[in-house]
Design a protein around this motif. Structure first.
Motif, short mmCIF file in Angstrom:
data_model
loop_
_atom_site.label_atom_id
_atom_site.label_comp_id
_atom_site.label_asym_id
_atom_site.label_seq_id
_atom_site.Cartn_x
_atom_site.Cartn_y
_atom_site.Cartn_z
N GLN A 86 51.89 51.43 38.51
CA GLN A 86 52.12 52.23 39.71
C GLN A 86 52.17 51.36 40.97
O GLN A 86 52.80 51.74 41.96
N PHE A 87 51.50 50.21 40.94
CA PHE A 87 51.49 49.32 42.10
C PHE A 87 52.35 48.08 41.84
O PHE A 87 52.10 47.02 42.40
N GLU A 88 53.39 48.27 41.03
CA GLU A 88 54.27 47.15 40.69
C GLU A 88 54.98 46.59 41.92
O GLU A 88 55.18 45.38 42.04
N ASP A 89 55.35 47.46 42.86
CA ASP A 89 56.03 47.00 44.08
C ASP A 89 55.12 46.10 44.92
O ASP A 89 55.58 45.11 45.50
N VAL A 90 53.84 46.46 44.97
CA VAL A 90 52.89 45.64 45.73
C VAL A 90 52.76 44.26 45.09
O VAL A 90 52.75 43.23 45.79
N LEU A 91 52.67 44.22 43.78
CA LEU A 91 52.54 42.94 43.08
C LEU A 91 53.80 42.11 43.20
O LEU A 91 53.74 40.88 43.28
N ALA A 92 54.96 42.79 43.20
CA ALA A 92 56.22 42.05 43.33
C ALA A 92 56.34 41.40 44.71
O ALA A 92 56.87 40.29 44.85
N GLY A 93 55.82 42.07 45.75
CA GLY A 93 55.89 41.52 47.09
C GLY A 93 54.87 40.43 47.34
O GLY A 93 55.09 39.53 48.17
N HIS A 94 53.73 40.50 46.66
CA HIS A 94 52.65 39.51 46.84
C HIS A 94 52.09 39.17 45.46
O HIS A 94 51.12 39.77 45.00
N VAL A 95 52.72 38.20 44.82
CA VAL A 95 52.38 37.85 43.44
C VAL A 95 50.93 37.38 43.32
O VAL A 95 50.27 37.58 42.30
N GLU A 96 50.40 36.75 44.38
CA GLU A 96 49.04 36.22 44.31
C GLU A 96 47.99 37.31 44.13
O GLU A 96 46.85 37.02 43.73
N LEU A 97 48.36 38.57 44.41
CA LEU A 97 47.43 39.67 44.16
C LEU A 97 47.11 39.78 42.67
O LEU A 97 46.00 40.19 42.30
N SER A 98 48.08 39.44 41.83
CA SER A 98 47.86 39.53 40.38
C SER A 98 46.84 38.52 39.89
O SER A 98 46.25 38.70 38.83
N PHE A 99 46.61 37.44 40.66
CA PHE A 99 45.64 36.43 40.25
C PHE A 99 44.23 37.03 40.14
O PHE A 99 43.41 36.55 39.35
N PHE A 100 43.97 38.06 40.94
CA PHE A 100 42.61 38.59 41.05
C PHE A 100 42.41 39.90 40.28
O PHE A 100 41.33 40.48 40.35
N VAL A 101 43.43 40.36 39.56
CA VAL A 101 43.27 41.58 38.76
C VAL A 101 42.20 41.39 37.69
O VAL A 101 41.31 42.25 37.53
N PRO A 102 42.22 40.29 36.91
CA PRO A 102 41.12 40.10 35.94
C PRO A 102 39.76 40.00 36.61
O PRO A 102 38.75 40.45 36.05
N LEU A 103 39.72 39.39 37.81
CA LEU A 103 38.44 39.27 38.52
C LEU A 103 37.89 40.63 38.91
O LEU A 103 36.70 40.90 38.72
N ILE A 104 38.76 41.49 39.44
CA ILE A 104 38.32 42.83 39.86
C ILE A 104 37.82 43.62 38.66
O ILE A 104 36.73 44.24 38.70
N MET A 105 38.58 43.61 37.56
CA MET A 105 38.19 44.36 36.37
C MET A 105 36.93 43.78 35.74
O MET A 105 36.00 44.51 35.37
N GLY A 106 36.89 42.45 35.62
CA GLY A 106 35.72 41.83 35.00
C GLY A 106 34.47 41.99 35.83
O GLY A 106 33.38 42.26 35.30
N HIS A 107 34.62 41.86 37.16
CA HIS A 107 33.45 42.00 38.03
C HIS A 107 32.89 43.41 37.98
O HIS A 107 31.66 43.59 37.92
N GLY A 108 33.77 44.41 38.01
CA GLY A 108 33.29 45.79 37.93
C GLY A 108 32.54 46.06 36.64
O GLY A 108 31.46 46.67 36.65
N GLY A 109 33.09 45.58 35.52
CA GLY A 109 32.41 45.78 34.24
C GLY A 109 31.10 45.03 34.15
O GLY A 109 30.10 45.55 33.64
N ASN A 110 31.07 43.79 34.67
CA ASN A 110 29.85 42.98 34.59
C ASN A 110 28.73 43.55 35.43
O ASN A 110 27.58 43.69 34.98
N THR A 111 29.03 43.86 36.69
CA THR A 111 27.97 44.37 37.56
C THR A 111 27.51 45.76 37.13
O THR A 111 26.33 46.09 37.21
N GLY A 112 28.45 46.57 36.62
CA GLY A 112 28.05 47.88 36.11
C GLY A 112 27.18 47.78 34.87
O GLY A 112 26.23 48.54 34.70
N SER A 113 27.48 46.81 33.99
CA SER A 113 26.66 46.60 32.80
C SER A 113 25.26 46.13 33.17
O SER A 113 24.28 46.52 32.52
#
Length: 239
Positions: A86-113
Motif C-alpha cells: 500500500q505504501f509502494e509509492d512512498v518507497l519508490a520515491g525514497h528507497v532508503e525508507l526500505s532499509f529500516f523496515v526490518p528494523l521497525i518490525m524487529g524492534h516492535g516484536g523484540n520490545t513487545g516480547s
C-alpha cells in the motif's frame, strides 16, 4: 532448649511428637489453604491433578498447542506485506525508507516480547494481578517509549554521519521508533493480562498475537510519519 512440636487431636489430646528431620522433609501446610486452593480450582473447572506438566507432554501435544498460534503469526506477516504494498509509492520515491523496515518490525516484536516476559514473571511471582491493567500497561508503554527514543536518537546520529541516508529519513525513523515501542509494550502487557484473565497460557498466546498486530501497525505508523516528514503525496510519484 528447643522442643519438638506435638501433634494433637481435636480434643487437645496429645498424640505424639514431630522431630526436626520430619519437619524438614515434610513441611507443614495449612489445611485451610489447601482447601481454599481446591475450591478456587473448582471454580475455574480445573482438576487439581490436571495442571499442565511439561515433563509429561508429548511432542505431538506441544506441536498441537503451538501450531495454531504460529499460523496467526504467519497471517500477521502477510498483513505486513500488504501494508508495504500500500505504501509502494512512498518507497519508490525514497528507497532508503526500505532499509529500516526490518528494523521497525524487529524492534516492535523484540520490545513487545520483553514486555510480555516481564509481565508473565510478575504474574508468576504474584507481584501483579490481571486487575492491575491500567497501571501495568501505562508503566510498560512509558518504558517502551523511553527505550525507543534512545534507539531513535542513535539512528538519527547515524543518518547524520552516513551519506547513504538522508537526515529526513533518519528523523522519520527516530520519531517512529518511540511510538512503535510505546504501542508494542503496551499491547504486550495488555494481551498478557487479558490471557491470564481468560485462563489462557500467556507464554504461548501473547507473543504471537502481539507480533501479528505490531508488525503491520508498526509499519503503518512508520510510513505515515515518513509521508508527513518528507511531505510526500501520491501525485509526486507519478510525475
Amino acid at each position: 532448649m528447643w522442643q519438638a512440636p506435638c501433634i494433637c487431636h481435636s480434643d487437645c489430646a496429645r498424640l505424639g511428637l514431630v522431630d526436626g528431620k520430619a519437619i524438614a522433609m515434610f513441611p507443614v501446610h495449612s489445611v485451610d489453604s489447601g482447601s481454599k486452593r481446591r475450591d478456587k480450582l473448582k471454580q475455574h473447572d480445573i482438576d487439581d491433578n490436571e495442571e499442565p506438566n511439561y515433563s509429561r507432554e508429548g511432542v505431538l501435544d506441544i506441536a498441537r498447542s503451538r501450531t495454531g498460534w504460529l499460523l496467526v503469526f504467519c497471517i500477521g506477516l502477510l498483513l505486513a506485506a500488504v501494508v508495504v504494498e500500500q505504501f509502494e509509492d512512498v518507497l519508490a520515491g525514497h528507497v532508503e525508507l526500505s532499509f529500516f523496515v526490518p528494523l521497525i518490525m524487529g524492534h516492535g516484536g523484540n520490545t513487545g516480547s520483553q514486555s510480555v516476559t516481564t509481565v508473565i514473571r510478575a504474574l508468576a511471582l504474584k507481584q501483579v494481578t490481571n486487575k492491575d491493567v491500567v497501571r501495568v500497561v501505562a508503566k510498560e508503554a512509558t518504558a517502551g517509549c523511553m527505550m525507543g527514543a534512545v534507539l531513535g536518537l542513535c539512528i538519527l546520529a547515524f543518518s547524520w554521519v552516513w551519506s547513504g541516508i538522508s537526515l529526513q529519513v533518519g528523523a522519520a525513523v527516530s520519531i517512529a521508533l518511540p511510538l512503535v515501542s510505546l504501542w508494542a509494550n503496551g499491547l504486550g502487557a495488555l494481551l498478557t493480562l487479558l490471557a491470564d484473565r481468560l485462563h489462557f497460557d500467556p507464554a504461548v498466546t501473547s507473543v504471537p498475537f502481539m507480533t501479528t498486530i505490531v508488525d503491520s501497525t508498526g509499519l503503518i505508523i512508520y510510513f505515515y510519519i515518513a509521508k508527513w516528514m518528507l511531505g510526500f503525496n501520491s501525485s509526486e510519484a507519478h510525475q
